[in-house]
Enzyme design. Structure first.
Site, PDB file in Angstrom:
ATOM      1  N   ALA A  61       0.725  -1.400   0.007  1.00 51.69           N
ATOM      2  CA  ALA A  61       0.152  -0.047  -0.141  1.00 51.69           C
ATOM      3  C   ALA A  61       0.747   1.170  -0.155  1.00 51.69           C
ATOM      4  CB  ALA A  61      -0.718   0.023   1.308  1.00 51.69           C
ATOM      5  N   ASP A  62       2.110   1.387   0.543  1.00 58.54           N
ATOM      6  CA  ASP A  62       2.922   2.579   0.518  1.00 58.54           C
ATOM      7  C   ASP A  62       4.419   1.875   0.114  1.00 58.54           C
ATOM      8  OD1 ASP A  62       3.832   4.973   1.112  1.00 58.54           O
ATOM      9  OD2 ASP A  62       3.726   4.847   2.727  1.00 58.54           O
ATOM     10  N   LEU A  63       4.738   1.793  -1.085  1.00 65.24           N
ATOM     11  CA  LEU A  63       6.030   1.259  -1.521  1.00 65.24           C
ATOM     12  C   LEU A  63       6.787   2.546  -1.782  1.00 65.24           C
ATOM     13  CD1 LEU A  63       7.872  -1.250  -1.858  1.00 65.24           C
ATOM     14  CD2 LEU A  63       7.174  -0.859  -4.681  1.00 65.24           C
TER      15      LEU A  63
END
Length: 249
Positions: free
Chosen positions: A174-176
């Site tokens: 979700a938040d690379l």
């Protein structure tokens, strides 16, 4: 969705502050306690994590081994309403339980992730607060730090191969961002902070969104480095990713 795991243990609790439950790996600990998720309980054995994220994380020297304690905190506009409370739906949907199970599933698929130790939620009416304990990774630095110091000497190819491996396992992160890829000095890497991630059938759309998010973070964190240098280094990462993907890595 993740499947049944025989190593999971679930312990409900009730204390002076309310009630909740702890999900833990019984191969790591025999029993878990709600006090573990309170930084002050650890006293001098806990110290704040100083880089990356929104705060709310501590390195803990625990009897069950070096660990990372992380509270779930909101960012952006939502934090103005509540910094650490989330709407209650059910236990399986809590941020902590979902990340615990997703991280375990990725580890079982061979993705380099820190092993989860225990996850906790505490109910507060229609809301809940949550925290998680994970295996601590020592002697590592984020891709953001390595890029700031080493520039083109950062582990760009290793990062590309690591992401391809995670994507092949179906991890939609979700938040690379560049803080969530950690490496040793020899280039061994891990992917961290799987909060709000999910397992999906590998497909072009979500994989490209992950990579675009990473590129934006590298550009945002570039400091005094020219944009052209960041573009070149990300190109190295992307080329390594594509080669690994084509090989079915």
């Amino acid at each position: 969705m993740t499947g049944f795991d025989a190593a999971e243990e679930l312990t409900p609790f009730r204390d002076d502050s309310g009630y909740g439950a702890i999900l833990f790996d019984r191969n790591r600990v025999r029993q878990a306690s709600p006090e573990w998720f309170v930084p002050s309980f650890w006293q001098q054995r806990a110290r704040p994590v100083e880089s990356g994220g929104r705060g709310g994380a501590w390195f803990v020297d625990a009897p069950f081994g070096p660990a990372l304690l992380r509270r779930y905190l909101r960012g952006g506009l939502a934090a103005r309403v509540s910094r650490d409370r989330y709407w209650w739906h059910d236990a399986a949907s809590t941020r902590s339980f979902a990340e615990f199970r997703l991280t375990r599933a990725m580890a079982e698929k061979g993705v380099p992730v820190p092993r989860p130790i225990a996850a906790c939620y505490r109910r507060d009416g229609m809301f809940y607060r949550a925290a998680i304990l994970l295996e601590r990774l020592d002697d590592v630095r984020s891709l953001a730090d390595r890029a700031a110091v080493a520039g083109d000497g950062a582990p760009w190819e290793e990062a590309g191969r690591l992401i391809a491996r995670a994507h092949r396992a179906g991890l939609d992160h979700a938040d690379l961002n560049a803080h969530n890829l950690l490496f040793t000095t020899t280039g061994r890497g891990w992917i961290i902070d799987l909060d709000r991630g999910r397992i999906r059938i590998p497909a072009t759309g979500w994989r490209e969104r992950n990579l675009a998010r990473l590129k934006r973070s590298l550009l945002k964190l570039r400091g005094s480095r020219p944009v052209e240098d960041v573009e070149r280094d990300f190109g190295r990462l992307r080329a390594a990713y594509d080669r690994a993907w084509e090989r079915g890595y």
